[in-house]
Design an enzyme around this catalytic site. Structure first.
Site, PDB file in Angstrom:
ATOM      1  N   HIS A 239       0.550  -1.564   0.080  1.00 37.71           N
ATOM      2  CA  HIS A 239       0.072  -0.183   0.254  1.00 37.71           C
ATOM      3  C   HIS A 239       0.717   1.151  -0.120  1.00 37.71           C
ATOM      4  O   HIS A 239       0.484   2.036  -1.150  1.00 37.71           O
ATOM      5  CB  HIS A 239      -0.616   0.161   1.544  1.00 37.71           C
ATOM      6  CG  HIS A 239      -1.766  -0.918   1.777  1.00 37.71           C
ATOM      7  ND1 HIS A 239      -2.724  -1.532   0.799  1.00 37.71           N
ATOM      8  CD2 HIS A 239      -1.301  -1.741   2.749  1.00 37.71           C
ATOM      9  CE1 HIS A 239      -3.694  -2.831   1.180  1.00 37.71           C
ATOM     10  NE2 HIS A 239      -2.601  -3.192   2.220  1.00 37.71           N
TER      11      HIS A 239
HETATM   12  C1  BDR Z   1      -3.167   1.126   5.427  1.00 33.39           C
HETATM   13  O1  BDR Z   1      -3.434   1.104   6.752  1.00 33.39           O
HETATM   14  C2  BDR Z   1      -2.653   1.019   6.786  1.00 33.39           C
HETATM   15  O2  BDR Z   1      -2.207  -0.375   8.339  1.00 33.39           O
HETATM   16  C3  BDR Z   1      -1.102   0.473   6.380  1.00 33.39           C
HETATM   17  O3  BDR Z   1       0.118   1.178   7.389  1.00 33.39           O
HETATM   18  C4  BDR Z   1      -1.679   1.263   5.088  1.00 33.39           C
HETATM   19  O4  BDR Z   1      -1.266   2.741   5.401  1.00 33.39           O
HETATM   20  C5  BDR Z   1      -3.559   0.687   4.112  1.00 33.39           C
HETATM   21  O5  BDR Z   1      -5.318  -0.189   4.439  1.00 33.39           O
END
Ligand code: BDR
Ligand code: CA
Length: 311
Positions: A239
């Site tokens: 992500h």
């Molecule tokens: C996002 O949520 C967090 O847990 C991760 O770091 C990322 O920024 C993904 O949904």
């Protein structure tokens, strides 16, 4: 050179985004601002300092930000990232302290001091950014761009069936940020869940590696073992690194203009990102939304750059 402030809640994938930013010559990190998200801001701040210490980049200032979401009780994601936020990995003791300035003040000061120059890359909940807007609304006209990881526009969420974590953790902040009228790009689960590193690939890539890649392997191993233990071929969703890369390399992603709003009233759908893609006079596009990503090119870029800078 793209001048960025990285607003973050490290976080395993945040840590990978840090290292990619440090390995990318197109990017100059002006500052790192921390926020509560994956874990409490005490931990995310310590992690940011420790990651910079590990990478030998303690010249980059870290400013501690908000501990709590604007309206709702703070939620965390320790089940995904471990109690310390980095999969239980013991990072080196930070060699420096956070700066005295609060993250919100730092964001305002730096953006106003360099009109049109600073890109805000946000890879955590949007609490700091919303408060910066609330305290000094002119940041919306002075920022170059906001590139954020968050939301699930045409796909299911990852916290609830409809909400993605960064938006769900502070939906009221996201609402303020979405409606600030500034240039914005949203890197959502629509694409980030398709940009993956497989466990076998990680293990091979990090064999005999130095301390940064070894820490990366240990963090991802936690995720594979604890969060996805039942899968034979667990894969890590990139992500935050994808979001960071798209700030300086926008054509990694295909973008679609849309009007995107955040659900604040739904008892089951709080934090849902609702996208209107049909042109409408009532709802003109307020951002560019990720529609597809060149996963292969991004993964190649990520692995090569980390190899070059942190062998
Ligand atoms: C996002 O949520 C967090 O847990 C991760 O770091 C990322 O920024 C993904 O949904
Ligand atoms: Ca994050």
């Amino acid at each position: 050179m793209l001048r960025i402030i990285l607003d973050t809640d490290p976080g395993i994938d945040d840590a990978l985004a840090f290292f990619l930013a440090l390995a990318s010559p197109e990017v100059q990190i002006e500052a790192i601002t921390t926020v509560s998200g994956n874990v409490h801001v005490d931990h995310t701040t310590r992690n940011a300092l420790a990651l910079l210490t590990l990478a030998g980049r303690t010249d980059i200032p870290v400013a501690r930000g908000c501990a709590d979401a604007l309206v709702i009780p703070q939620v965390h994601a320790a089940e995904v990232h471990g109690d310390n936020g980095v999969g239980g990995v013991v990072l080196p003791a930070p060699a420096v302290q956070p700066v005295a300035q609060h993250a919100v003040d730092l964001i305002i000061e730096r953006v106003l001091a360099a009109p049109g120059e600073i890109t805000l890359v946000t890879i955590g909940p949007l609490t700091n950014i919303a408060l910066a807007l609330r305290r000094e609304s002119s940041v919306a006209q002075k920022v170059r761009e906001v590139v954020m990881m968050g939301g699930a526009v045409r796909v299911p969420g990852n916290v609830t069936p409809s909400a993605e974590f960064n938006i769900y953790a502070d939906p009221h902040a996201a609402h303020a940020v979405f409606h600030a009228g500034w240039p914005m790009r949203l890197v959502s689960l629509d694409v980030t869940t398709r940009v993956l590193l497989a466990r076998d690939q990680v293990m091979t890539w990090t064999q005999g590696a130095g301390k940064v890649k070894t820490a990366m392997r240990e963090m991802m191993a936690y995720y594979f073992d604890v969060f996805a233990p039942t899968s034979d071929t667990p894969q890590f969703q990139m992500h935050d690194p994808l979001c960071l890369a798209s700030a300086f390399c926008p054509d990694l992603i295909t973008w679609e203009p849309a009007y995107v709003d955040v659900e604040l009233a739904g008892s089951l759908t709080l934090g849902e990102t609702v996208g209107y893609f049909k042109p409408s006079a009532h709802r003109p596009p307020n951002m560019q939304v990720s529609a597809a990503a060149d996963a292969e090119r991004f993964i190649r870029l990520f692995l090569e750059r980390i190899d070059q800078t942190f062998p």
